[in-house]
Design a protein around this motif. Structure first.
Motif, mmCIF file in Angstrom:
data_model
loop_
_atom_site.group_PDB
_atom_site.id
_atom_site.type_symbol
_atom_site.label_atom_id
_atom_site.label_comp_id
_atom_site.label_asym_id
_atom_site.label_seq_id
_atom_site.Cartn_x
_atom_site.Cartn_y
_atom_site.Cartn_z
ATOM 1 N N ASP A 198 -8.688 8.880 4.218
ATOM 2 C CA ASP A 198 -8.269 8.870 2.661
ATOM 3 C C ASP A 198 -9.484 8.573 1.978
ATOM 4 O O ASP A 198 -9.397 8.744 0.723
ATOM 5 C CB ASP A 198 -7.227 7.532 2.269
ATOM 6 C CG ASP A 198 -6.663 7.569 1.137
ATOM 7 O OD1 ASP A 198 -6.559 8.812 0.328
ATOM 8 O OD2 ASP A 198 -6.103 6.337 0.685
ATOM 9 N N TYR A 199 -10.583 8.516 2.548
ATOM 10 C CA TYR A 199 -11.927 8.361 1.748
ATOM 11 C C TYR A 199 -12.857 9.416 2.076
ATOM 12 O O TYR A 199 -12.886 10.221 3.079
ATOM 13 C CB TYR A 199 -12.546 6.994 2.374
ATOM 14 C CG TYR A 199 -11.857 5.533 1.999
ATOM 15 C CD1 TYR A 199 -11.916 5.185 0.849
ATOM 16 C CD2 TYR A 199 -11.373 4.922 3.179
ATOM 17 C CE1 TYR A 199 -11.177 3.823 0.416
ATOM 18 C CE2 TYR A 199 -10.812 3.551 2.890
ATOM 19 C CZ TYR A 199 -10.530 3.298 1.386
ATOM 20 O OH TYR A 199 -9.907 1.923 1.284
ATOM 21 N N ARG A 229 -4.711 9.499 5.841
ATOM 22 C CA ARG A 229 -4.998 10.403 4.483
ATOM 23 C C ARG A 229 -4.289 10.306 3.357
ATOM 24 O O ARG A 229 -4.944 10.282 2.207
ATOM 25 C CB ARG A 229 -4.787 12.023 4.818
ATOM 26 C CG ARG A 229 -5.514 12.982 4.111
ATOM 27 C CD ARG A 229 -5.399 14.282 4.692
ATOM 28 N NE ARG A 229 -5.760 14.503 5.932
ATOM 29 C CZ ARG A 229 -6.984 14.992 6.257
ATOM 30 N NH1 ARG A 229 -8.039 15.233 5.393
ATOM 31 N NH2 ARG A 229 -7.319 15.068 7.361
ATOM 32 N N ASN A 230 -3.130 9.637 3.145
ATOM 33 C CA ASN A 230 -2.390 9.366 1.888
ATOM 34 C C ASN A 230 -1.542 8.090 2.240
ATOM 35 O O ASN A 230 -0.825 8.331 3.221
ATOM 36 C CB ASN A 230 -1.395 10.544 1.549
ATOM 37 C CG ASN A 230 -0.834 10.553 0.325
ATOM 38 O OD1 ASN A 230 0.078 9.692 0.215
ATOM 39 N ND2 ASN A 230 -1.462 11.047 -0.910
ATOM 40 N N GLU A 231 -1.286 7.259 1.457
ATOM 41 C CA GLU A 231 -0.459 6.063 1.657
ATOM 42 C C GLU A 231 0.874 6.126 0.480
ATOM 43 O O GLU A 231 1.310 5.131 0.395
ATOM 44 C CB GLU A 231 -1.173 4.912 1.710
ATOM 45 C CG GLU A 231 -2.118 4.738 2.959
ATOM 46 C CD GLU A 231 -2.916 3.284 3.045
ATOM 47 O OE1 GLU A 231 -2.645 2.798 4.079
ATOM 48 O OE2 GLU A 231 -3.283 2.807 2.050
ATOM 49 N N ASP A 232 0.642 7.109 -0.266
ATOM 50 C CA ASP A 232 1.632 7.204 -1.210
ATOM 51 C C ASP A 232 2.508 8.401 -1.163
ATOM 52 O O ASP A 232 3.577 8.289 -0.297
ATOM 53 C CB ASP A 232 1.039 7.185 -2.860
ATOM 54 C CG ASP A 232 0.047 8.045 -2.908
ATOM 55 O OD1 ASP A 232 0.226 9.516 -3.023
ATOM 56 O OD2 ASP A 232 -1.333 7.805 -3.091
ATOM 57 N N LYS A 233 2.599 9.351 -1.963
ATOM 58 C CA LYS A 233 3.830 10.323 -2.056
ATOM 59 C C LYS A 233 3.756 11.129 -0.683
ATOM 60 O O LYS A 233 4.856 11.799 -0.325
ATOM 61 C CB LYS A 233 3.891 11.049 -3.249
ATOM 62 C CG LYS A 233 2.633 11.984 -3.280
ATOM 63 C CD LYS A 233 2.543 12.860 -4.651
ATOM 64 C CE LYS A 233 1.292 13.614 -5.075
ATOM 65 N NZ LYS A 233 1.067 14.775 -4.101
ATOM 66 N N HIS A 257 -3.047 -0.920 8.561
ATOM 67 C CA HIS A 257 -2.586 -1.621 7.470
ATOM 68 C C HIS A 257 -1.432 -0.638 6.787
ATOM 69 O O HIS A 257 -1.505 -0.194 5.684
ATOM 70 C CB HIS A 257 -3.719 -1.949 6.454
ATOM 71 C CG HIS A 257 -4.605 -0.986 5.932
ATOM 72 N ND1 HIS A 257 -4.297 0.387 5.576
ATOM 73 C CD2 HIS A 257 -5.910 -0.957 5.882
ATOM 74 C CE1 HIS A 257 -5.384 1.064 5.346
ATOM 75 N NE2 HIS A 257 -6.367 0.551 5.504
ATOM 76 N N HIS A 258 -0.649 -0.337 7.549
ATOM 77 C CA HIS A 258 0.401 0.398 7.081
ATOM 78 C C HIS A 258 1.108 -0.283 6.044
ATOM 79 O O HIS A 258 1.659 -1.320 5.950
ATOM 80 C CB HIS A 258 1.407 0.766 8.311
ATOM 81 C CG HIS A 258 2.723 1.559 7.968
ATOM 82 N ND1 HIS A 258 2.272 2.884 7.389
ATOM 83 C CD2 HIS A 258 3.946 1.796 8.163
ATOM 84 C CE1 HIS A 258 3.383 3.523 7.103
ATOM 85 N NE2 HIS A 258 4.453 2.872 7.597
ATOM 86 N N LYS A 259 1.358 0.733 4.907
ATOM 87 C CA LYS A 259 1.868 0.260 3.776
ATOM 88 C C LYS A 259 2.877 1.246 2.975
ATOM 89 O O LYS A 259 2.491 2.464 3.420
ATOM 90 C CB LYS A 259 1.041 -0.439 2.643
ATOM 91 C CG LYS A 259 0.040 0.717 2.321
ATOM 92 C CD LYS A 259 -0.856 0.117 1.315
ATOM 93 C CE LYS A 259 -2.191 -0.746 1.992
ATOM 94 N NZ LYS A 259 -3.119 0.232 3.039
ATOM 95 N N ILE A 260 3.585 1.245 2.380
ATOM 96 C CA ILE A 260 4.658 2.023 1.597
ATOM 97 C C ILE A 260 4.448 1.798 -0.003
ATOM 98 O O ILE A 260 4.623 0.737 -0.488
ATOM 99 C CB ILE A 260 6.154 1.981 1.750
ATOM 100 C CG1 ILE A 260 6.093 2.047 3.267
ATOM 101 C CG2 ILE A 260 6.760 2.996 1.164
ATOM 102 C CD1 ILE A 260 5.609 3.647 3.913
ATOM 103 N N LYS A 339 0.799 5.195 -7.221
ATOM 104 C CA LYS A 339 0.423 4.309 -6.433
ATOM 105 C C LYS A 339 0.988 2.863 -6.722
ATOM 106 O O LYS A 339 1.310 2.203 -5.933
ATOM 107 C CB LYS A 339 -1.067 4.193 -6.141
ATOM 108 C CG LYS A 339 -1.647 5.282 -5.415
ATOM 109 C CD LYS A 339 -3.144 5.236 -5.277
ATOM 110 C CE LYS A 339 -3.927 6.361 -4.564
ATOM 111 N NZ LYS A 339 -3.463 6.420 -3.284
ATOM 112 N N VAL A 340 0.665 2.572 -8.027
ATOM 113 C CA VAL A 340 1.194 1.232 -8.625
ATOM 114 C C VAL A 340 2.264 0.996 -9.621
ATOM 115 O O VAL A 340 2.362 -0.135 -9.966
ATOM 116 C CB VAL A 340 -0.030 0.279 -8.722
ATOM 117 C CG1 VAL A 340 -1.012 0.117 -7.607
ATOM 118 C CG2 VAL A 340 -0.984 1.082 -9.848
#
Length: 648
Positions: A198-199, A229-233, A257-260, A339-340
């Motif tokens: 993702d960075y 690579r991506n933690e949103d859509k 750090h798995h997140k949705i 994201k937020v």
């Protein structure tokens, strides 16, 4: 052919689900609990509730520690010890292993924030960033360590060093160089290869390039944690990508750090299903998680990756373009929404204000305010992004293949994310005791046995004889995090004692000056693997060892080893004999037996003939060692400096 003949010819017999195994054992193991040697302990934890890291039910027992290892489990009322601690009503657990940390270098010698959470080992260089070069870790140890540390090979360092910051494909020479970087780090003792796709500039690498580079680690049988690579859509696709990377490269993929995030609440059902499908195909895969609905990273996280391409000078030039600037502002605001939700959910840590507040004061849009802040700051701008939904957090936590990891690490910073101070106690207090999301045994396993086996440790992660004496003792009725987003620097409560390598680092809730931590390095036969469950398992090695690597002790040796395990109980025997040196070592107590396909390890205690003193040992049998032309290789390390690695 008898079993003994079979073992003698093949050197190793392993089974993950052997049926019809009897409980009868050699009388050498599990004996002499009242002997003089057994009574001489450094630390005795009396009457505690042992939660051993396997996930099996708790039990009441004393735990004795000697010379940096766990020496006895059982009734120690007969024993003398330099320190006796009444652990009645307290949980005695393996020291917690944090798979994902970004500690402050200045705090590593003390590590108070981590110790007060029960953390005894922290892994460095996650997200692919080389914050601590592996070759330089000895200097970190020389400065003193409050807890143990290990490190990953950092993919960012490999890619940045070979390809640079521009978005382009790597040449074949660059791929070879990056493979060499990975192998060099593993030879130096790294515990896996960490990615942060993702960075930038890691984001510029494509899937096939990553697979080619990581395939250099295939023989090491290790793991690859990734900030995907991506933690949103696109989180589902990004999870699938990393699972595919690990599967094709021959490494255990870990979604770290798995997140949705905001627009994808509920998608954890799909991501966890992908995890299950990967394991069903035969590729071991896992995740880790911190128990908070907010992330902390740089402010540039909400800037499109195409804008960031080329590094700081390049994106500042794009910001300065009067035609591009308003378009970039809109793109930033779209990422904010995804994201937020909105700018009030973005907090600038050092300023202790939200992005919405700053934008209002400037009289500009949140996208424009973001660029102005980035232009002003010359370095990292720590930012907290509140994104999460409690249902996703709990669903992810309940999956059996999700470990606990902080994404924090020890620090004394008063303006930071509360995960630095509260991760493990938050799970044990909020999610175990208060909400009942998972039970105590499961939570401890997610902090100990699961992370240990994921990265390849063989002598940590469990309460068992012969294991390194990393132990955390806590009050299950009071343990809780106190750190908040408004006041993060508040130490957790409820951790009473922390023992690291056999020394008290925290006792009765007070720090000592032990500085007992070590740099832990991985050997090639310490493999990433599934946990050994409650099925009946066995392992054997019989024959003559021809040394491959001599540390001390023996040249040639004969080994006779057989062990059986079921529901955490291990029985069997071990005899190691060196005719050259007239030395015989015999196991007296067997600890934790772990098996995988063509591989086994066991810890325990034993004695050299003619000596009264017991010593801890770790034994690894590798049926087809890829570094030794597929030979069966046995490694034995015995406390006191005796070690041999030989082909059977």
């Amino acid at each position: 052919m008898t079993d003994a003949q079979h073992w003698s010819r093949r050197g190793l017999l392993l089974s993950a689900a052997v049926t019809g195994v009897t409980a009868a054992v050699s009388g050498t193991a599990q004996a002499d609990s009242g002997s003089t040697a057994a009574a001489k302990l450094d630390i005795a934890l009396i009457g505690g509730t042992v939660v051993d890291g396997t996930g099996r039910a708790r039990y009441i027992a004393d735990v004795g520690i000697k010379d940096g290892t766990i020496a006895r489990i059982g009734d120690l009322s007969y024993a003398s010890a330099s320190v006796k601690i009444d652990a009645t009503g307290l949980v005695v657990a393996p020291g917690f292993i944090d798979l994902h940390t970004h500690p402050s270098p200045s705090d590593l010698p003390v590590a108070e924030g981590a110790l007060r959470q029960g953390v005894t080992t922290a892994l460095l260089n996650p997200d692919g960033f080389e914050e601590y070069p592996i070759a330089e870790l000895s200097s970190v140890e020389d400065a003193g360590l409050g807890h143990n540390v290990g490190a990953y090979v950092a993919f960012d360092a490999a890619w940045r060093g070979a390809v640079g910051e521009r978005d382009r494909r790597a040449t074949q020479d660059e791929i070879r160089a990056m493979k060499g970087f990975v192998v060099s780090g593993l030879r130096d003792g790294a515990w896996g290869v960490a990615l942060g796709l993702d960075y930038m500039p890691q984001h510029n690498s494509d899937t096939d390039e990553v697979i080619k580079i990581l395939s250099a680690a295939r023989h090491w049988r290790t793991n690859t944690p990734s900030h995907i690579r991506n933690e949103d859509k696109d989180v589902v696709d990004a999870v699938a990508e990393h699972l595919r990377i690990g599967e094709r490269a021959g490494l255990v993929p870990i979604i770290t750090h798995h997140k949705i995030m905001h627009v994808c609440w509920g998608q954890s059902r799909k991501t966890l299903a992908l995890l299950d499908q990967t394991n069903a195909r035969g590729t071991y895969a896992a995740m880790d998680q911190y128990p908070y609905p907010a992330a902390m990273t740089d402010l540039t996280w909400i800037v499109p990756r195409s804008v960031l391409d080329g590094g700081r000078d390049a994106y500042l030039e794009r910001f300065a373009d009067p035609e591009l600037r308003p378009r970039i502002a809109q793109q930033i605001e779209e990422l904010l929404r995804i994201k937020v939700g909105e700018a009030k959910n973005v907090s600038l840590v050092d300023e202790q204000r939200t992005l919405a507040d700053v934008a209002t004061e400037m009289g500009v849009s949140p996208g424009e305010a973001t660029m102005r802040i980035i232009e002003k700051e010359k370095d990292w701008t720590s930012t907290i992004y509140t994104f999460g939904d409690e249902a996703d957090i709990e669903r992810i936590m309940q999956h059996p293949l999700v470990a606990v990891a902080s994404d924090g690490g020890t620090t004394t910073d008063a303006t930071t994310h509360p995960r630095h101070y509260g991760t493990n106690p938050r799970v044990l207090g909020r999610y175990v005791r208060e909400r009942g999301v998972i039970d105590l045994e499961t939570a401890v396993r997610k902090m100990t046995g699961l992370p240990a086996t994921l990265i390849g440790m063989v002598d940590r992660g469990y309460i068992a004889e012969g294991m390194a004496a990393d132990v955390t003792v806590f009050d299950p009725d009071t343990i809780v995090d106190r750190a908040t987003f408004d006041k993060p620097k508040q130490y957790a409560q409820g951790v009473e004692h922390v023992i690291i390598n056999g020394k008290l680092a925290l006792t009765h809730g007070r720090l000592t000056d032990a500085r007992a931590g070590k740099v832990l390095r991985r050997d090639g036969n310490m493999i990433s693997r599934r946990e050994t469950g409650s099925d009946r398992v066995r392992a054997s090695a019989n024959g003559r060892l021809v040394p491959l690597q001599q540390t001390s002790g023996w040249r040639h040796a004969q080994i006779s080893f057989h062990a059986r395990g079921h529901d955490g109980d291990t029985t069997g025997h071990l005899v190691l004999n060196s005719p050259d040196h007239h030395i015989t070592f015999a196991g007296t107590r067997l600890g934790k037996l772990q098996v995988a396909d063509g591989w086994a390890s066991i810890t325990g205690r034993g004695r050299i003939a003619g000596q009264d003193e017991e010593r801890s040992f770790v034994l690894i049998v590798d049926d087809k060692d890829p570094f030794e032309d597929g030979k069966t290789v046995v490694t034995v390390k015995i406390a006191g400096g005796y070690a041999i690695k030989g082909a059977l």
